[in-house]
Design an enzyme around this catalytic site. Structure first.
Site, PDB file in Angstrom:
ATOM      1  CE  LYS A  70      -1.717   3.006   2.939  1.00  0.00           C
ATOM      2  NZ  LYS A  70      -1.887   4.146   2.036  1.00  0.00           N
ATOM      3  CB  CYS A  85      12.501   9.231   9.463  1.00  0.00           C
ATOM      4  SG  CYS A  85      13.013   7.981   8.347  1.00  0.00           S
ATOM      5  CD  GLU A 132      13.118   3.302  10.649  1.00  0.00           C
ATOM      6  OE1 GLU A 132      13.612   2.293  11.159  1.00  0.00           O
ATOM      7  OE2 GLU A 132      13.391   4.453  11.035  1.00  0.00           O
ATOM      8  CD  GLU A 151       9.497  12.574  12.676  1.00  0.00           C
ATOM      9  OE1 GLU A 151       8.452  11.919  12.823  1.00  0.00           O
ATOM     10  OE2 GLU A 151      10.525  12.130  12.144  1.00  0.00           O
TER      11      GLU A 151
HETATM   12  C1  UN1 Z   1      14.055   8.252   5.645  1.00  0.00           C
HETATM   13  O1  UN1 Z   1      14.316   9.376   5.983  1.00  0.00           O
HETATM   14  O2  UN1 Z   1      12.921   7.789   5.818  1.00  0.00           O
HETATM   15  O3  UN1 Z   1      19.850   7.961   5.340  1.00  0.00           O
HETATM   16  C2  UN1 Z   1      15.041   7.377   4.967  1.00  0.00           C
HETATM   17  C3  UN1 Z   1      19.128   8.645   4.624  1.00  0.00           C
HETATM   18  C4  UN1 Z   1      18.477   8.005   3.428  1.00  0.00           C
HETATM   19  C5  UN1 Z   1      17.250   7.282   3.834  1.00  0.00           C
HETATM   20  C6  UN1 Z   1      16.312   8.086   4.671  1.00  0.00           C
HETATM   21  N1  UN1 Z   1      19.403   7.112   2.796  1.00  0.00           N
HETATM   22  O4  UN1 Z   1      18.918   9.811   4.862  1.00  0.00           O
END
Ligand code: UN1
Length: 506
Positions: A180, A289, A255, A390
């Site tokens: 999804k 993230c 995650e 966040e």
């Molecule tokens: C994310 O922010 O969800 O390390 C992943 C990084 C990228 C992946 C980020 N290679 O910033």
């Protein structure tokens, strides 16, 4: 709103066919840099489509799991080659649907390429162990087994990379998939699955059901034939995913959020630290993230760092990501923009000093998109909400720090634990920080973003639930260990028992 050409409609992908959702509904997807541009109409499915997709994936699992892993991998190798050949067009479409600048969407596709090659390589590895038995003439080993149908729920910030992080290990191991995609970025997932299909993936092995979280995500994760759920998104939704998986004890990989920090020590190379802060904080418009959203700076270099950082950030060029002159794209949608604007108000009301940005950009070339100025709050207190929560946007909070001890305390003083970074030229201090920082990823003299696909990715505390994706570690989410003992002694041997026999006279 006007569109130049009639929009293309993208249906669900079930059992190798693009099919209309049962309810016949679609949603519009528009370019976040230009709301006049309709990217397409995308299926807005519901539980009935999920049931059909899971059924197809369950059927396909019976044969896919028996295809030798190196043969499964050949399809992934071909898919990786197709992604390489189409990198430019896939990246352009990704910029149109998600907003980040072309250099970064190329990076996103590259990350999917890297992951696809990496996991294709696992077709000839997937190593288990052989180990001596404690008994004579007995052999012991472990093998990885696939788990079954995997339900993947993916975010919009890495529209192709993150789906590939989940899909490629699942497929290499012999699982089948229902994905999804995020409602903001379904196009890139359609592209990825088109490529896999062209590379020879049999019908039913990967299925796409598009639609909203409640309508599609919830029935997907609760379906009893879905054995693994892998989710990337907010901590709030992740908690619900975890609860939804618990009654059936599904593999559940989460995650989630981050509040990643860069620590700048008094002996840091300040030029390097400023470069890292600008990229870590404002790359992907702060929508990673792993984005750097806090910076703790030693008081001895604080003033100078803030001055240089502010000057660089004020000069960042914000605009349509397809324009090569632009460095920062729009927010992905209106709600994300509103979140950013509300945090700017929160920061001001908490007494932080607005040192750069702070406003929506909605004039001229910005009038039709969800743009916001790159924003810095200075003189922040670590307990402020803008230093704890966040934001997921172009807002960085800078805090003065008394010294190394306090730096570690501040770094660890949040509920999240994804990524952290320290800039220092003192080797002892760097190693000390590598041990003390409570995050799944630590960088030394580099910003908090930039993970590579052959190393484990994930976080601790409220960022994750004990799993990692990418690398060999990522195989664990999508497989079960089977431990096998083969006794070739031709007699009953009893582990852990010192002497005697059982049920038989000596
Ligand atoms: C994310 O922010 O969800 O390390 C992943 C990084 C990228 C992946 C980020 N290679 O910033």
């Amino acid at each position: 709103m006007a569109t130049a050409v009639s929009p293309k409609t993208y249906r669900n992908f079930i059992n190798g066919e693009w099919v209309e959702p049962k309810n016949g509904k679609t949603t519009e997807n528009r370019n976040p840099a230009n709301q006049d541009e309709l990217i397409g109409l995308f299926a807005a499915g519901d539980e009935r489509d999920v049931v059909a997709a899971v059924e197809a994936a369950s059927q396909a699992y019976r044969s896919w799991r028996r295809v030798p892993a190196p043969k499964r991998a050949e399809i992934l190798f071909r898919a990786a080659q197709l992604l390489v050949a189409r990198k430019e067009e896939l990246s352009r479409d990704m910029t149109r649907e998600m907003g980040k600048v072309l250099a970064e969407t190329k990076g996103d596709v590259q990350e999917a390429i890297d992951m696809t090659y990496y996991m294709a390589g696992e077709g000839r590895r997937q190593f288990g162990q052989t180990t001596p038995s404690e008994l004579q003439n007995k052999f012991a080993m472990t093998v990885r087994e696939p788990v079954g149908v995997c339900g993947l729920i993916t975010p919009w910030n890495f529209p192709m990379a993150i789906p590939s992080w989940k899909m490629m290990p699942a497929l290499a191991l012999g699982n089948t998939v229902v994905i999804k995609p995020a409602t903001d970025t379904p196009l890139s997932v359609c592209h990825l699955v088109e490529v896999l299909t062209e590379a020879g993936l049999p019908p039913g092995v990967v299925n796409i059901v598009m639609g909203h979280g409640g309508a599609v995500g919830t029935p997907l994760l609760k379906h009893e034939s879905v054995k693994v759920v892998s989710f990337t998104g907010s901590t709030e939704v992740g908690r619900k995913v975890s609860e939804g998986c618990a009654p059936q004890f599904k593999h559940c990989h989460l995650e989630m959020g981050g509040k990643n920090i860069i620590l700048v020590m008094d002996d840091a190379n300040l030029d390097l630290a400023v470069d890292g802060a600008v990229w870590g904080g404002f790359g992907t418009t702060g929508q990673r993230c792993t984005a750097t959203s806090r910076i703790g700076v030693h008081k001895k270099v604080y003033k100078e760092f803030v001055e240089r950082f502010v000057a660089r950030v004020k000069a960042l060029r914000v605009g349509d990501g397809l324009d090569p002159a632009m460095e920062v794209g729009p927010l992905v949608n209106q709600s994300q923009l509103e979140t950013v604007m509300s945090y700017v108000e929160i920061g001001k009301s908490e007494g932080a000093k607005l040192a750069a940005g702070g406003h929506r950009l909605d004039q001229g070339g910005h009038a039709k998109g969800w743009f916001h100025e790159p924003t810095i709050f200075a003189d922040c207190d670590p307990k402020m909400r803008i230093c704890q929560e966040e934001i997921f946007g172009p807002v960085v909070s800078v805090m003065p720090i008394e010294g190394y001890e306090q730096a570690i305390e501040v770094a660890n003083g949040v509920v999240y634990g994804l990524s952290s970074s320290i800039y220092t030229r003192d080797l002892n201090r760097a190693f000390h920080a590598m041990r003390e920082l409570d995050t799944g990823i630590v960088y030394v003299n580099a910003p908090t973003i930039g993970a590579e696909t052959h190393l484990p990715f994930g976080g601790i505390k409220q960022t994750g639930n004990g799993h990692r994706e990418a690398a060999v570690a990522g195989l664990d989410v999508f497989s079960e260990w089977k431990t096998i003992y083969v006794d070739y002694s031709d007699r009953l041997q009893r582990a852990q028992i010192d002497t005697g026999s059982f049920g038989r006279m000596e």
